[in-house]
Write a protein that holds these residues in place. Structure first.
Motif, PDB file in Angstrom:
ATOM      1  N   ASP A 122       0.872  -1.170   0.000  1.00  0.00           N
ATOM      2  CA  ASP A 122       0.000   0.000   0.000  1.00  0.00           C
ATOM      3  C   ASP A 122       0.920   1.234   0.000  1.00  0.00           C
ATOM      4  O   ASP A 122       2.103   1.123   0.349  1.00  0.00           O
ATOM      5  CB  ASP A 122      -0.844  -0.075   1.287  1.00  0.00           C
ATOM      6  N   GLU A 165      -0.238   5.106   0.907  1.00  0.00           N
ATOM      7  CA  GLU A 165      -0.534   6.093   1.975  1.00  0.00           C
ATOM      8  C   GLU A 165      -0.584   5.399   3.341  1.00  0.00           C
ATOM      9  O   GLU A 165      -1.385   4.497   3.555  1.00  0.00           O
ATOM     10  CB  GLU A 165      -1.882   6.769   1.672  1.00  0.00           C
ATOM     11  N   GLY A 166       0.280   5.808   4.232  1.00  0.00           N
ATOM     12  CA  GLY A 166       0.299   5.221   5.583  1.00  0.00           C
ATOM     13  C   GLY A 166       1.195   4.003   5.681  1.00  0.00           C
ATOM     14  O   GLY A 166       1.350   3.431   6.757  1.00  0.00           O
ATOM     15  N   LYS A 177      -9.918  -2.113  -2.442  1.00  0.00           N
ATOM     16  CA  LYS A 177      -8.955  -2.747  -1.549  1.00  0.00           C
ATOM     17  C   LYS A 177      -9.600  -3.452  -0.367  1.00  0.00           C
ATOM     18  O   LYS A 177      -8.937  -4.231   0.306  1.00  0.00           O
ATOM     19  CB  LYS A 177      -7.934  -1.698  -1.050  1.00  0.00           C
ATOM     20  N   THR A 203      -0.099  -3.096   4.711  1.00  0.00           N
ATOM     21  CA  THR A 203      -1.028  -1.962   4.670  1.00  0.00           C
ATOM     22  C   THR A 203      -1.236  -1.402   6.064  1.00  0.00           C
ATOM     23  O   THR A 203      -1.042  -2.098   7.062  1.00  0.00           O
ATOM     24  CB  THR A 203      -2.398  -2.382   4.094  1.00  0.00           C
ATOM     25  N   ASP A 204      -1.701  -0.137   6.105  1.00  0.00           N
ATOM     26  CA  ASP A 204      -2.029   0.482   7.397  1.00  0.00           C
ATOM     27  C   ASP A 204      -3.503   0.284   7.750  1.00  0.00           C
ATOM     28  O   ASP A 204      -3.900   0.590   8.879  1.00  0.00           O
ATOM     29  CB  ASP A 204      -1.741   1.992   7.351  1.00  0.00           C
ATOM     30  N   VAL A 205      -4.304  -0.211   6.815  1.00  0.00           N
ATOM     31  CA  VAL A 205      -5.767  -0.246   7.017  1.00  0.00           C
ATOM     32  C   VAL A 205      -6.220  -1.685   7.296  1.00  0.00           C
ATOM     33  O   VAL A 205      -6.087  -2.562   6.426  1.00  0.00           O
ATOM     34  CB  VAL A 205      -6.487   0.337   5.778  1.00  0.00           C
TER      35      VAL A 205
HETATM   36 MG    MG Z   1      -3.012   3.117   3.063  1.00  0.00          MG
END
Ligand code: MG
Ligand SMILES: CSCCC(=O)C(=O)COP(=O)(O)O
Length: 261
Positions: free
Chosen positions: A16, A18-19, A187, A211-213
């Motif tokens: 991923d 972002e983050g 996602k 991933t951050d999510v």
């Molecule tokens: Mg992300």
């Protein structure tokens, strides 16, 4: 340092952005404000171009699907009645884009327009993408160990390539074997990860997704993809249950590849 062992069957690392590779602050404080501040002028300048018309058509189609949502902004079809009509249409597109961005929506239509808008800013050197300092050294190491590295972000493939091609670390596009965006699916849907594996030509259990999510991690895991949740400064907090359930890393250097020992 905490170390997370990468299962031996993993041959692909899916990242991923972002983050995970890139601070959320770079996206929220630099990339997104650029869109809000420039979208009207961009539309006025590029309106007649084929690419811009395709972007507007996609946004209009999305607006029709969103009509039932609270606060949704419709984009009327052109009546061909000249200047005032055009200005009203452009304003509707601007309002629609700002509404979608206020909700951080990840629609393909919004992401496509954003990618096209960032192109000029990156090319002119007005922006350089930020990556966490552990990212580039780790990706180089993984590739030396024979891993393939792919990106899966809600940002369009074109936007992803802009970030990797114009980063504070220079042009690092060559470190990536391929890119996926929401054209393959969202996602938070498991099917997207099956399609990614099939497109790469591997099994889902050959992939490790970072991933951050947690909603994304959960969807990937349901498809039998290995996952680790990346905890970075500025990311949303995790619940105690999430912290217990998921393998967590705070830096890519915490991943241990048995094959690189
Ligand atoms: Mg992300
Ligand atoms: C890669 S383009 C910039 C970031 C962006 O628009 C976005 O939606 C990032 O989402 P991600 O899936 O990488 O968390």
């Amino acid at each position: 340092m905490v170390v997370l062992s990468v299962p031996a069957e993993v041959t692909v690392i899916l990242l991923d952005i972002e983050g995970t590779t890139t601070p959320i602050a770079f996206v929220k404080d630099i990339l997104f404000p650029y869109i809000r501040e420039n979208v009207k002028e961009y539309l006025q300048t590029h309106w007649e171009e084929e690419e811009c018309q395709q972007d507007v058509s996609l946004l209009r189609k999305q607006a029709e699907e969103d009509a039932h949502l609270d606060g949704a902004v419709p984009i009327p079809a052109s009546s061909g009645n000249g200047g005032d009509d055009l200005q009203q249409m452009i304003q509707a597109v601007v309002d629609n884009v700002c509404w979608q961005m206020s909700l951080d929506r990840k629609t393909t239509a919004l992401k496509q327009l954003q990618g096209h808008m960032w192109r000029a800013a990156f090319a002119a050197g007005r922006m350089k993408a930020e990556f966490f300092e552990d990212v580039v050294p780790a990706v180089r190491k993984w590739r030396e160990a024979g891993m393939k590295v792919y990106i899966y972000s809600s940002g369009s493939v074109e936007a992803q390539k802009l970030l990797f091609g114009h980063s504070t670390e220079g042009d690092i596009l060559e470190l990536v074997d391929g890119h996926f965006d929401t054209k393959i699916g969202h996602k938070v849907e498991s099917e997207s990860y099956r399609k990614i594996a099939s497109s790469i030509g591997c099994s889902t259990n050959n992939i490790l997704f970072l991933t951050d999510v947690t909603l994304e991690a959960s969807a990937a895991e349901e498809a039998d993809v290995h996952v680790a949740v990346v905890v970075r400064p500025g990311n949303a907090g995790l619940t105690d249950d999430e912290k217990t359930y998921y393998s967590l890393i705070t830096s890519f250097s915490e991943l241990y590849l048995p094959s690189s020992a």
